[in-house]
Write a protein that holds these residues in place. Structure first.
Motif, short mmCIF file in Angstrom:
data_model
loop_
_atom_site.label_atom_id
_atom_site.label_comp_id
_atom_site.label_asym_id
_atom_site.label_seq_id
_atom_site.Cartn_x
_atom_site.Cartn_y
_atom_site.Cartn_z
N THR A 100 -7.83 -5.85 7.13
CA THR A 100 -7.80 -6.60 5.89
C THR A 100 -6.85 -5.94 4.92
OG1 THR A 100 -9.09 -7.38 4.00
CG2 THR A 100 -9.80 -5.33 5.02
N ALA A 101 -6.20 -6.72 4.10
CA ALA A 101 -5.24 -6.18 3.14
C ALA A 101 -5.77 -6.27 1.72
CB ALA A 101 -3.91 -6.94 3.25
N GLU A 102 -7.09 -6.38 1.55
CA GLU A 102 -7.66 -6.57 0.22
C GLU A 102 -7.33 -5.42 -0.73
OE1 GLU A 102 -8.87 -9.04 -1.15
OE2 GLU A 102 -9.31 -10.38 0.52
N ALA A 103 -7.22 -4.19 -0.18
CA ALA A 103 -6.97 -3.04 -1.04
C ALA A 103 -5.48 -2.73 -1.16
CB ALA A 103 -7.71 -1.82 -0.49
N SER A 104 -4.65 -3.65 -0.75
CA SER A 104 -3.22 -3.36 -0.64
C SER A 104 -2.57 -3.05 -1.98
CB SER A 104 -2.51 -4.54 0.02
OG SER A 104 -2.64 -5.70 -0.77
N THR A 105 -3.02 -3.70 -3.05
CA THR A 105 -2.36 -3.52 -4.34
C THR A 105 -2.41 -2.08 -4.80
OG1 THR A 105 -2.95 -5.77 -4.96
CG2 THR A 105 -2.29 -4.31 -6.73
N THR A 106 -3.56 -1.44 -4.68
CA THR A 106 -3.70 -0.06 -5.15
C THR A 106 -3.27 0.94 -4.10
OG1 THR A 106 -6.02 -0.11 -4.45
CG2 THR A 106 -5.55 -0.63 -6.74
N SER A 107 -3.66 0.73 -2.85
CA SER A 107 -3.36 1.73 -1.82
C SER A 107 -1.88 1.80 -1.50
CB SER A 107 -4.15 1.43 -0.54
OG SER A 107 -3.76 0.20 0.01
N ALA A 108 -1.13 0.73 -1.73
CA ALA A 108 0.28 0.69 -1.39
C ALA A 108 1.17 0.87 -2.61
CB ALA A 108 0.61 -0.64 -0.71
N LEU A 109 0.58 1.30 -3.72
CA LEU A 109 1.32 1.36 -4.98
C LEU A 109 2.59 2.19 -4.87
CD1 LEU A 109 1.15 0.33 -7.87
CD2 LEU A 109 -0.03 2.45 -8.50
N ASN A 110 2.51 3.35 -4.21
CA ASN A 110 3.67 4.24 -4.10
C ASN A 110 4.18 4.37 -2.67
OD1 ASN A 110 3.65 5.00 -6.93
ND2 ASN A 110 1.79 6.18 -6.47
N ALA A 111 3.83 3.43 -1.83
CA ALA A 111 4.22 3.52 -0.42
C ALA A 111 5.64 3.00 -0.21
CB ALA A 111 3.25 2.72 0.43
N ASP A 112 6.31 3.59 0.77
CA ASP A 112 7.62 3.09 1.21
C ASP A 112 7.44 1.99 2.25
OD1 ASP A 112 9.31 4.96 -0.29
OD2 ASP A 112 8.42 6.48 1.03
N LEU A 113 6.48 2.22 3.15
CA LEU A 113 6.16 1.26 4.20
C LEU A 113 4.66 1.00 4.20
CD1 LEU A 113 8.24 2.62 7.24
CD2 LEU A 113 8.86 0.72 5.74
N VAL A 114 4.29 -0.23 4.36
CA VAL A 114 2.88 -0.58 4.52
C VAL A 114 2.72 -1.31 5.85
CG1 VAL A 114 0.94 -1.92 3.64
CG2 VAL A 114 2.44 -0.72 2.05
N VAL A 115 1.84 -0.81 6.68
CA VAL A 115 1.60 -1.39 8.01
C VAL A 115 0.29 -2.16 7.96
CG1 VAL A 115 1.28 -0.92 10.46
CG2 VAL A 115 2.80 0.54 9.10
#
Length: 228
Positions: free
Chosen positions: A153-168
């Protein structure tokens, strides 16, 4: 007599051309099938509630890799692999034509059963996007490259990917508890790029310089444009 030989030569040349053309079309059929499956995957996942905020990631992404089918299986000795397409967003928010890549890794552990997953890798920064331009790179092993792996699930994507270069992001089913891509190697699939565009060409020339086109990918590009 000379005209007979000329006609014979032209006939042989024409046959050779038609054979080469047919062989090229046949060789490109696998690539076109993958492009179409990538479009279907993106369309299906966009409608899937488990995709969550993945749509927001797509709107932010500088590039996206779609792997319609990632296979993982084995008994004690396991491995995973698949072929995907990378497209990048241009200055006018249009999407490039696809470059083909392979994703593969090997693992050792208590693994029983099999698993097939759909996979999307969002490149949210220029650093993340440029990682794909290398001959190959390994997820989780590149210094200075922040990679966030989301579950089903990508529900937490907004916060967990805030500073990510790549999101899988992956959606999977099967005997495995989860899908981990750490240690997976991503590299261009040069033979497929050549088959799809008719000559040898680098991923950078396809997605950055936009030196080639193939109308077979217009459906995928349109789907991306409509969703981002």
């Amino acid at each position: 007599m000379l005209n007979v030989w000329k006609r014979a030569f032209c006939a042989v040349a024409a046959l050779g051309f038609m054979t080469a053309t047919a062989s090229s079309a046949l060789a490109a059929s696998d690539q076109q099938d993958l492009v179409e499956h990538a479009r279907i995957t993106l369309d299906d996942l966009h409608k899937d509630k488990e995709f969550g905020n993945g749509a927001e990631l797509l709107r932010r992404a500088r590039g996206v890799m779609i792997v319609p089918s990632l296979i993982k299986g084995g008994f004690f000795l396991g491995g995973e692999g698949g072929t995907g397409v990378l497209l990048t967003r241009g200055a006018n928010h249009d999407w490039s034509y696809p470059a083909f890549y392979t994703l593969a890794s090997a693992s050792f552990g208590l693994q029983i059963g099999g698993e097939e997953a759909e996979l999307i890798v969002f490149a949210l920064t220029e650093k993340g996007l440029q990682a794909f331009m290398r001959d190959q790179f390994k997820i989780g092993a590149q210094a200075g490259l922040a990679v966030v792996t989301l579950g089903s699930t990508a529900e937490a994507s907004t916060t967990s990917a805030l500073n990510a270069d790549l999101v899988v992001w992956s959606s999977s089913s099967g005997a495995y508890a989860g899908l981990t891509l750490n240690g997976s190697i991503i590299k261009p699939r040069d033979s497929w790029n050549q088959a799809y565009y008719g000559h040898a060409i680098s991923p950078a020339s396809i997605v950055n310089k936009r030196a080639v086109k193939n109308a077979g990918a217009d459906g995928l590009r349109t789907t991306l444009a409509n969703q981002s």
